[in-house]
Design a protein around this motif. Structure first.
Motif, short mmCIF file in Angstrom:
data_model
loop_
_atom_site.label_atom_id
_atom_site.label_comp_id
_atom_site.label_asym_id
_atom_site.label_seq_id
_atom_site.Cartn_x
_atom_site.Cartn_y
_atom_site.Cartn_z
N GLY A 276 -15.67 50.75 -12.30
CA GLY A 276 -16.95 50.26 -11.82
C GLY A 276 -17.84 49.71 -12.91
N HIS A 279 -16.65 44.24 -16.32
CA HIS A 279 -17.37 42.99 -16.10
C HIS A 279 -16.88 42.25 -14.87
N SER A 280 -15.63 42.46 -14.49
CA SER A 280 -15.05 41.73 -13.36
C SER A 280 -13.92 42.53 -12.76
N PRO A 287 -16.26 39.10 -9.06
CA PRO A 287 -17.32 39.93 -9.66
C PRO A 287 -17.06 41.39 -9.37
N ASN A 288 -17.76 42.26 -10.05
CA ASN A 288 -17.53 43.69 -9.88
C ASN A 288 -18.64 44.28 -9.01
N ASP A 289 -18.36 44.40 -7.72
CA ASP A 289 -19.28 45.06 -6.81
C ASP A 289 -18.50 45.59 -5.61
N ALA A 290 -19.18 46.31 -4.73
CA ALA A 290 -18.50 46.97 -3.61
C ALA A 290 -17.82 45.95 -2.70
N LYS A 291 -18.47 44.83 -2.42
CA LYS A 291 -17.86 43.82 -1.56
C LYS A 291 -16.58 43.27 -2.17
N SER A 324 -14.52 51.45 -1.39
CA SER A 324 -15.33 50.63 -2.30
C SER A 324 -16.44 51.45 -2.93
N GLU A 328 -16.64 51.82 -6.92
CA GLU A 328 -17.80 51.23 -7.58
C GLU A 328 -18.55 52.24 -8.45
N GLN A 329 -18.53 53.52 -8.05
CA GLN A 329 -19.28 54.52 -8.83
C GLN A 329 -18.46 55.11 -9.98
N ARG A 331 -17.91 54.85 -13.22
CA ARG A 331 -18.52 54.18 -14.37
C ARG A 331 -18.47 55.04 -15.63
#
Length: 331
Positions: A276, A279-280, A287-291, A324, A328-329, A331
């Motif tokens: 999470g 960068h990607s 991109p790096n996000d939940a979607k 997701s 995503e979390q 990190r």
């Protein structure tokens, strides 16, 4: 010139100039080796341009010049000097200059290992990145390198499947990754920032989508990042992430991926312990996000055709959302 033609010329010029800058431009050097390569390219371009112009002038004089000019151009001395002596001397000087210029920065052997060593393994079609610390620990990441700015870092390049080529145009020249061989490259970023790299050797189906990022950090920031990267995965902090973790384990994702601190210990795919924070996703594809996590899990074969991860169309929208949230979390 008509308006349409003028607009077309302007558009093409803008597109061409756009390639002179950006995260993956060899003309936007951010490292010492890339700066020397850029200088050498400029010198060669200027030399070749002058030779082209001179040749054009000689051709024009031979075709349209006076009889006196034609006699001078056909003399044996001019043919020998311009056709043999000048090319041999000019190429020898340029070769010597290039060797001296590129050699000024030394080699990877001069880059200290410091408190860590980096090994990058070319895979189909992603990059395994391993940091070996002075304490003997190995910390894995994927599809991005983080390095301290201001000092050279030795990067060991290997491949365990086909030939790849590691190239970060803003920082250094390209270097092949050949199965059975170990090559070493020194990377140095002058200042903190992000550079984009690409596999520069055709390696099969998803080759064009095999990119990565090199993120240069200030020394303190890099030390903090490396310390965090060595830690086990963060525990889920909400119900959605907890459900996503359970689904991740129950669905067999741990057979291919590692999440340190859990039962997921797979080595086929990228390590996801801190995915999470990258960068990607998908080797600089998303991109790096939940979607993006949800899209990749379900539609990765459309996003990156022929990659070696199957598309998981079995999950419901709710399950994808939970997965997701968990990833995503991390990190």
């Amino acid at each position: 010139m008509t308006r349409a033609l003028r607009n077309t010329v302007c558009a093409l010029a803008c597109i061409s100039l756009a390639g002179c800058t950006g995260l993956q431009s060899a003309l936007n050097a951010s490292g010492a080796e890339a700066s020397r390569i850029q200088l050498l390219a400029i010198v060669l371009t200027v030399f070749c341009t002058l030779v082209f112009i001179g040749t054009g002038i000689v051709v024009a004089l031979a075709l349209f010049g006076s009889e006196g000019w034609r006699r001078r151009l056909s003399s044996e001395a001019l043919v020998v000097n311009a056709g043999l002596v000048f090319p041999a001397a000019a190429l020898a000087i340029l070769l010597f200059y290039g060797l001296v210029l590129i050699g000024m920065g030394g080699s990877a052997a001069n880059a200290g290992d410091g408190d860590f060593r980096i090994t990058v393994t070319g895979k189909r079609w992603w990059w395994r990145v391993a940091y070996a610390t002075a304490e003997g620990r190995t910390i894995e990441s994927a599809n991005e390198l983080r390095i301290p700015a201001g000092r050279p870092v030795k990067v060991t390049l290997v491949s365990d499947d086909v030939i790849h080529s590691f190239w970060v145009p803003r920082l250094a020249g390209k270097l092949d990754m050949i199965p059975g061989r170990v090559n070493t490259l020194a990377l140095k970023a002058d200042t903190p920032g992000i550079s984009r790299g690409q596999c520069a050797e055709y390696c099969g189906g998803a080759h064009a989508l095999m990119s990565f990022f090199v993120i240069a950090l200030a020394e303190d920031d890099f030390a903090a990042w490396l310390s965090n990267e060595a830690a086990p995965a963060r525990q889920p902090r909400n119900e959605a992430a907890m459900r996503g973790r359970d689904l991740f384990m129950q669905s067999g994702c741990g057979g291919c991926h590692t999440v340190r601190g859990t039962q997921a210990v797979g080595k086929i795919g990228p390590d996801l312990t801190h995915v999470g924070a990258r960068h990607s996703l998908g080797a600089a594809t998303l991109p790096n996000d939940a979607k993006a996590f949800a899209r990749w899990i379900r539609d990765n074969q459309h996003i990156k055709p022929e990659n070696l991860m199957p598309a998981f169309e079995i999950f419901t929208e709710k399950q994808l959302s939970d997965l997701s949230a968990y990833l995503e979390q991390l990190r």
